[in-house]
Each structure stands twice: as structure tokens, then as C-alpha cells.
Design a protein around this motif. Structure first.
Motif, mmCIF file in Angstrom:
data_model
loop_
_atom_site.group_PDB
_atom_site.id
_atom_site.type_symbol
_atom_site.label_atom_id
_atom_site.label_comp_id
_atom_site.label_asym_id
_atom_site.label_seq_id
_atom_site.Cartn_x
_atom_site.Cartn_y
_atom_site.Cartn_z
ATOM 1 N N ILE A 43 -4.235 -0.595 -3.617
ATOM 2 C CA ILE A 43 -3.439 -0.190 -2.508
ATOM 3 C C ILE A 43 -4.416 1.273 -2.017
ATOM 4 O O ILE A 43 -3.754 1.194 -0.745
ATOM 5 N N ALA A 44 -4.131 2.373 -2.284
ATOM 6 C CA ALA A 44 -4.348 3.562 -2.482
ATOM 7 C C ALA A 44 -5.822 3.360 -0.845
ATOM 8 O O ALA A 44 -6.385 3.644 -0.324
ATOM 9 N N MET A 45 -6.987 2.272 -1.491
ATOM 10 C CA MET A 45 -8.024 1.649 -0.468
ATOM 11 C C MET A 45 -7.489 0.944 0.518
ATOM 12 O O MET A 45 -8.485 1.688 1.590
ATOM 13 N N ALA A 46 -6.340 0.821 0.898
ATOM 14 C CA ALA A 46 -6.053 -0.193 1.895
ATOM 15 C C ALA A 46 -5.403 0.832 2.725
ATOM 16 O O ALA A 46 -5.732 1.109 3.921
ATOM 17 N N ILE A 47 -4.922 2.400 2.239
ATOM 18 C CA ILE A 47 -4.405 2.649 2.774
ATOM 19 C C ILE A 47 -5.140 3.389 3.260
ATOM 20 O O ILE A 47 -5.872 4.406 4.853
ATOM 21 N N PHE A 48 -6.357 4.290 2.859
ATOM 22 C CA PHE A 48 -7.623 4.539 3.141
ATOM 23 C C PHE A 48 -8.010 3.708 4.673
ATOM 24 O O PHE A 48 -8.651 5.144 5.528
ATOM 25 N N GLY A 54 -6.090 9.445 5.645
ATOM 26 C CA GLY A 54 -7.359 10.196 5.119
ATOM 27 C C GLY A 54 -7.536 10.067 3.648
ATOM 28 O O GLY A 54 -6.468 9.792 3.131
ATOM 29 N N GLY A 55 -8.404 10.951 2.831
ATOM 30 C CA GLY A 55 -8.639 10.662 1.649
ATOM 31 C C GLY A 55 -8.095 11.510 0.890
ATOM 32 O O GLY A 55 -7.662 11.107 -0.072
ATOM 33 N N ILE A 56 -6.936 12.432 1.524
ATOM 34 C CA ILE A 56 -6.136 13.309 0.931
ATOM 35 C C ILE A 56 -4.815 12.534 1.114
ATOM 36 O O ILE A 56 -4.718 12.030 -0.507
ATOM 37 N N VAL A 57 -4.437 12.681 1.473
ATOM 38 C CA VAL A 57 -3.302 11.221 1.422
ATOM 39 C C VAL A 57 -3.406 10.093 0.533
ATOM 40 O O VAL A 57 -2.663 9.462 -0.215
ATOM 41 N N SER A 58 -4.792 9.312 0.575
ATOM 42 C CA SER A 58 -5.154 8.253 0.178
ATOM 43 C C SER A 58 -4.766 8.466 -2.188
ATOM 44 O O SER A 58 -4.352 7.796 -2.709
ATOM 45 N N PHE A 59 -5.017 9.346 -2.300
ATOM 46 C CA PHE A 59 -5.578 10.173 -3.434
ATOM 47 C C PHE A 59 -4.026 10.360 -4.001
ATOM 48 O O PHE A 59 -3.870 9.958 -4.816
ATOM 49 N N LEU A 60 -3.361 11.190 -3.424
ATOM 50 C CA LEU A 60 -1.677 11.570 -3.905
ATOM 51 C C LEU A 60 -1.833 10.350 -3.807
ATOM 52 O O LEU A 60 -0.324 9.491 -4.980
ATOM 53 N N SER A 61 -1.126 8.947 -2.950
ATOM 54 C CA SER A 61 -0.441 8.056 -3.359
ATOM 55 C C SER A 61 -0.850 7.267 -4.275
ATOM 56 O O SER A 61 -0.745 6.252 -5.116
ATOM 57 N N PHE A 62 -2.273 7.266 -4.892
ATOM 58 C CA PHE A 62 -2.929 6.760 -5.931
ATOM 59 C C PHE A 62 -2.200 7.459 -7.100
ATOM 60 O O PHE A 62 -1.854 6.685 -8.419
ATOM 61 N N PHE A 63 -2.204 8.229 -6.913
ATOM 62 C CA PHE A 63 -1.893 9.312 -8.185
ATOM 63 C C PHE A 63 -0.188 8.886 -8.193
ATOM 64 O O PHE A 63 0.334 8.489 -9.314
ATOM 65 N N VAL A 64 0.328 9.237 -7.438
ATOM 66 C CA VAL A 64 1.726 8.802 -7.389
ATOM 67 C C VAL A 64 2.380 7.299 -7.629
ATOM 68 O O VAL A 64 3.010 6.877 -8.304
ATOM 69 N N LEU A 65 1.188 6.181 -7.443
ATOM 70 C CA LEU A 65 1.674 4.693 -7.886
ATOM 71 C C LEU A 65 1.045 4.354 -9.258
ATOM 72 O O LEU A 65 1.961 4.265 -10.140
ATOM 73 N N SER A 66 0.634 5.088 -9.468
ATOM 74 C CA SER A 66 -0.341 5.992 -10.905
ATOM 75 C C SER A 66 0.977 5.692 -11.952
ATOM 76 O O SER A 66 1.594 5.006 -12.343
ATOM 77 N N ILE A 67 1.496 7.031 -11.031
ATOM 78 C CA ILE A 67 2.613 7.662 -12.607
ATOM 79 C C ILE A 67 3.353 6.844 -12.037
ATOM 80 O O ILE A 67 4.402 6.812 -13.528
ATOM 81 N N GLY A 68 4.153 6.571 -11.239
ATOM 82 C CA GLY A 68 5.626 5.886 -11.195
ATOM 83 C C GLY A 68 5.352 4.371 -12.078
ATOM 84 O O GLY A 68 6.291 3.554 -12.162
ATOM 85 N N GLY A 69 4.425 3.933 -11.728
ATOM 86 C CA GLY A 69 4.025 2.493 -12.208
ATOM 87 C C GLY A 69 4.009 1.999 -13.722
ATOM 88 O O GLY A 69 4.451 1.249 -14.131
ATOM 89 N N GLY A 70 3.290 3.621 -14.616
ATOM 90 C CA GLY A 70 3.157 3.546 -15.812
ATOM 91 C C GLY A 70 5.031 4.188 -16.395
ATOM 92 O O GLY A 70 5.231 3.802 -17.245
ATOM 93 N N TRP A 71 5.476 5.106 -15.486
ATOM 94 C CA TRP A 71 7.230 5.298 -15.671
ATOM 95 C C TRP A 71 7.975 3.844 -15.635
ATOM 96 O O TRP A 71 8.204 3.767 -16.842
ATOM 97 N N LEU A 72 7.601 3.073 -15.351
ATOM 98 C CA LEU A 72 8.021 1.743 -15.258
ATOM 99 C C LEU A 72 8.082 1.126 -16.008
ATOM 100 O O LEU A 72 8.784 -0.280 -16.648
#
Length: 74
Positions: A43-48, A54-72
Motif C-alpha cells: 500500500i505504501a509503495m502504491a501511494i509513493f 512523496g517518500g515521507i508520506v509513503s513511509f509514514l503510511s507504511f509505519f501507521v498501517l504496520s502498527i495499526g494492523g499489528g494492533w488489530l
């Protein structure tokens, strides 16, 4: 004449079922969290690649999705 055998000829070593259960639980956890991480990466690669975010938003989305998915998935 051949001997009549009832049951297994060789039983082998005794199984350590508690260790087997621990290994299986670790395998399932690795598969679950590995899948979550790979989906978040895709998903982050598709956003990028397909948006102008850009790269910063893509990295932040990867971080948020990883943490959120792990929490769920707990």
C-alpha cells in the motif's frame, strides 16, 4: 512362516508436544505479522508510485498501517 504383527513395529522417540505447540504458535505469529507488514508495504509503495505524496508520506503510511494492523491482529 511370517510373524503376526499387531500395531507399529517401531514407535520412535517420544514427542515433545509443548515444544511443538510453541513452534507452531511462533510460525503462525510470523506468518500473520509478516503478511500485515507486506500488505502495508504494498500500500505504501502504491501511494509513493501512483500519487504525488512523496517518500515521507509513503513511509509514514507504511509505519501507521504496520502498527495499526499489528494492533488489530493481536
Amino acid at each position: 512362516m511370517a510373524e503376526q504383527m499387531n500395531g507399529p513395529v517401531e514407535t520412535g522417540a517420544a514427542m515433545d508436544y509443548s515444544e511443538h505447540d510453541k513452534t507452531y504458535a511462533m510460525f503462525l505469529a510470523g506468518a500473520k505479522y509478516g503478511t500485515i507488514t507486506l500488505v502495508a508495504l504494498m500500500i505504501a509503495m502504491a501511494i509513493f508510485f501512483f500519487t504525488g505524496a512523496g517518500g515521507i508520506v509513503s513511509f509514514l503510511s507504511f509505519f501507521v498501517l504496520s502498527i495499526g494492523g499489528g494492533w488489530l491482529a493481536r
